[in-house]
Design a protein around this motif. Sequence first.
Motif, PDB file in Angstrom:
ATOM      1  N   TYR A 141       0.890  -1.204  -0.040  1.00  0.00           N
ATOM      2  CA  TYR A 141       0.086   0.045  -0.180  1.00  0.00           C
ATOM      3  C   TYR A 141       1.030   1.248   0.024  1.00  0.00           C
ATOM      4  O   TYR A 141       2.204   1.165   0.652  1.00  0.00           O
ATOM      5  CB  TYR A 141      -0.781   0.087   1.240  1.00  0.00           C
ATOM      6  CG  TYR A 141      -1.908  -1.075   0.961  1.00  0.00           C
ATOM      7  CD1 TYR A 141      -3.023  -0.827   0.444  1.00  0.00           C
ATOM      8  CD2 TYR A 141      -1.874  -2.018   2.080  1.00  0.00           C
ATOM      9  CE1 TYR A 141      -3.942  -1.895   0.468  1.00  0.00           C
ATOM     10  CE2 TYR A 141      -2.816  -3.186   1.991  1.00  0.00           C
ATOM     11  CZ  TYR A 141      -4.125  -2.764   0.860  1.00  0.00           C
ATOM     12  OH  TYR A 141      -5.079  -4.037   1.170  1.00  0.00           O
ATOM     13  N   PHE A 142       0.487   2.283  -0.648  1.00  0.00           N
ATOM     14  CA  PHE A 142       1.050   3.613  -0.767  1.00  0.00           C
ATOM     15  C   PHE A 142       1.049   4.340   0.676  1.00  0.00           C
ATOM     16  O   PHE A 142      -0.124   4.171   1.427  1.00  0.00           O
ATOM     17  CB  PHE A 142       0.336   4.449  -1.714  1.00  0.00           C
ATOM     18  CG  PHE A 142       0.999   5.995  -1.671  1.00  0.00           C
ATOM     19  CD1 PHE A 142       2.281   6.157  -2.303  1.00  0.00           C
ATOM     20  CD2 PHE A 142       0.296   6.671  -1.137  1.00  0.00           C
ATOM     21  CE1 PHE A 142       2.768   7.491  -2.058  1.00  0.00           C
ATOM     22  CE2 PHE A 142       0.618   8.129  -1.053  1.00  0.00           C
ATOM     23  CZ  PHE A 142       2.063   8.550  -1.479  1.00  0.00           C
ATOM     24  N   LYS A 143       1.974   4.800   1.097  1.00  0.00           N
ATOM     25  CA  LYS A 143       2.046   5.451   2.498  1.00  0.00           C
ATOM     26  C   LYS A 143       2.862   6.863   2.282  1.00  0.00           C
ATOM     27  O   LYS A 143       3.811   6.960   1.702  1.00  0.00           O
ATOM     28  CB  LYS A 143       2.794   4.696   3.623  1.00  0.00           C
ATOM     29  CG  LYS A 143       2.209   3.215   3.913  1.00  0.00           C
ATOM     30  CD  LYS A 143       3.236   2.588   4.682  1.00  0.00           C
ATOM     31  CE  LYS A 143       2.514   1.205   5.215  1.00  0.00           C
ATOM     32  NZ  LYS A 143       2.610   0.265   4.099  1.00  0.00           N
ATOM     33  N   LYS A 184      -0.212  10.214  -6.374  1.00  0.00           N
ATOM     34  CA  LYS A 184       0.730   9.243  -5.793  1.00  0.00           C
ATOM     35  C   LYS A 184       2.082   8.896  -6.644  1.00  0.00           C
ATOM     36  O   LYS A 184       3.284   8.560  -6.125  1.00  0.00           O
ATOM     37  CB  LYS A 184      -0.348   7.837  -5.520  1.00  0.00           C
ATOM     38  CG  LYS A 184       0.664   6.628  -5.004  1.00  0.00           C
ATOM     39  CD  LYS A 184      -0.136   5.575  -4.807  1.00  0.00           C
ATOM     40  CE  LYS A 184      -0.394   4.697  -5.944  1.00  0.00           C
ATOM     41  NZ  LYS A 184      -1.097   3.415  -6.070  1.00  0.00           N
ATOM     42  N   ARG A 185       1.750   8.540  -7.918  1.00  0.00           N
ATOM     43  CA  ARG A 185       2.871   8.407  -8.899  1.00  0.00           C
ATOM     44  C   ARG A 185       3.782   9.417  -8.711  1.00  0.00           C
ATOM     45  O   ARG A 185       4.888   9.309  -8.974  1.00  0.00           O
ATOM     46  CB  ARG A 185       2.449   8.085 -10.304  1.00  0.00           C
ATOM     47  CG  ARG A 185       1.574   6.761 -10.426  1.00  0.00           C
ATOM     48  CD  ARG A 185       1.334   6.303 -11.731  1.00  0.00           C
ATOM     49  NE  ARG A 185       0.593   7.261 -12.681  1.00  0.00           N
ATOM     50  CZ  ARG A 185      -0.692   7.483 -12.671  1.00  0.00           C
ATOM     51  NH1 ARG A 185      -1.284   6.377 -12.180  1.00  0.00           N
ATOM     52  NH2 ARG A 185      -1.337   8.306 -13.383  1.00  0.00           N
ATOM     53  N   ARG A 186       3.538  10.559  -8.755  1.00  0.00           N
ATOM     54  CA  ARG A 186       4.070  11.913  -8.868  1.00  0.00           C
ATOM     55  C   ARG A 186       5.079  11.874  -7.535  1.00  0.00           C
ATOM     56  O   ARG A 186       6.341  12.315  -7.586  1.00  0.00           O
ATOM     57  CB  ARG A 186       3.406  13.238  -9.034  1.00  0.00           C
ATOM     58  CG  ARG A 186       3.064  13.281 -10.428  1.00  0.00           C
ATOM     59  CD  ARG A 186       4.132  13.714 -11.385  1.00  0.00           C
ATOM     60  NE  ARG A 186       3.842  13.955 -12.586  1.00  0.00           N
ATOM     61  CZ  ARG A 186       3.444  13.396 -13.738  1.00  0.00           C
ATOM     62  NH1 ARG A 186       4.000  11.945 -13.553  1.00  0.00           N
ATOM     63  NH2 ARG A 186       3.047  13.714 -15.071  1.00  0.00           N
ATOM     64  N   LEU A 187       4.390  11.529  -6.372  1.00  0.00           N
ATOM     65  CA  LEU A 187       5.056  11.733  -5.042  1.00  0.00           C
ATOM     66  C   LEU A 187       6.236  10.429  -5.349  1.00  0.00           C
ATOM     67  O   LEU A 187       7.287  11.033  -4.563  1.00  0.00           O
ATOM     68  CB  LEU A 187       4.043  11.331  -3.874  1.00  0.00           C
ATOM     69  CG  LEU A 187       3.380  12.589  -3.416  1.00  0.00           C
ATOM     70  CD1 LEU A 187       1.946  12.097  -2.667  1.00  0.00           C
ATOM     71  CD2 LEU A 187       4.275  13.565  -2.799  1.00  0.00           C
ATOM     72  N   LYS A 188       6.266   9.432  -5.687  1.00  0.00           N
ATOM     73  CA  LYS A 188       6.995   8.564  -5.631  1.00  0.00           C
ATOM     74  C   LYS A 188       8.338   9.081  -6.291  1.00  0.00           C
ATOM     75  O   LYS A 188       9.293   8.702  -6.033  1.00  0.00           O
ATOM     76  CB  LYS A 188       6.430   7.158  -6.089  1.00  0.00           C
ATOM     77  CG  LYS A 188       5.631   6.416  -5.264  1.00  0.00           C
ATOM     78  CD  LYS A 188       4.843   5.077  -5.958  1.00  0.00           C
ATOM     79  CE  LYS A 188       4.248   4.379  -4.946  1.00  0.00           C
ATOM     80  NZ  LYS A 188       3.628   3.018  -5.520  1.00  0.00           N
TER      81      LYS A 188
END
Length: 288
Positions: A141-143, A184-188
Motif C-alpha cells: 500500500y502507498f504510504k 501518488k505516482r508523482r510523489l513516488k
Amino acid sequence: MFNIYGPTKIEDKRKVWCEVTELALRLDLGKVVMAGDFNAILSVEDKRGGLRKPSKVAEDFMDFVTNCKVVDIIPKNGSFTWNNRRRDFRDIAERLDRFFVGEWWLLSHHSIYSTIEPQSGLDHYPISLNIGQDTEQHKNYFKFLSMWWQDPTLLSHIKSWWIESNVFFGSPSFKFTKRLQFIKRRLKDWNQTSFKNIFTEKARIEDELEAVNSLVMARGMTKVEFKAKKSLKNQYSEILRREELYWRDKEREHWVAEGDMNTKFSHASVKARKCANRICSIQDMNNS
C-alpha cells in the motif's frame, strides 16, 4: 456490451448516441462496454492530415461519452485505426474505432487495454480489448511519509500535480480516484529525486565525515576541513531526522515515543512483523 456502427451523417449520429444513452442509463453503467466504428473523433489528437480543428461532431461525441459515464481505452500500440490510403498531403488517418468501458472495470483490480491489430486489407484496422486480473493489486500500500514535510516545496508540488491531473473523464468519484493515483505516482518519483535513499545517503555522509576526520588527524584542522565538517554534520543531523520519521511511519504500534532514539530493536520489530505477516499469509493459503 454495445457493438456500435456510427452513421456518417451528423443527424443520424446524434440519433444513435441518444438511443444508446437511453439504453445504457437503464443498465449498470459501471460494467458497460461499448465497441465499434463510431465514425467520429473526440479531439484533434485523434486525426492526422486534412482539416484539424474542433468540430460540432466531436463536441456532441464528447457529450455522449460523458452522459454514458464511460472511459476511452486508448490503444497501447498506435494512434489511428482508419486511413484513406492516399499519399503525401492527401493522406488522412483517424481513430474512428475504439472501446469505451464503465468505471467498474478500472476500479476493480482489472488490467485493461486495447490493441490495434494487423490490417486485414480494408481501410480500417481491427482492434481488440484485453481484460485480465491486475497483478499490481498485490503491491504494498502507498504510504505518505512524514519526512516529506521537511521539504517546504511539497505543498506547491501537490497543487501543481492536482492541476496537471485534471485530464480524466467519467463521474466525479472516478475522476477523483484517478487524480489521487496520478499524485501518488508523482510523489513516488519526487521522493526518488528529492530524498533519494536515506540509508544510502546516511552511509555516504558517514564515509565523508570519516575521510575529513582522517585529514584532521593527519594535518590538523584547516579552514577547508572546518567548513566541510560543519556542512557534513548538518547533513547528518538532517538525515537522522528523516530516518527517525521513516521508522515512526513504519512502526504501526508507535513504539518510538517523542524523544526516543532509533534503536536496532525498533528496526528489528518492523522486520519481524513483516515476516510474521508473510508466514500467516502462507498458512492461510495452505489452509484454504
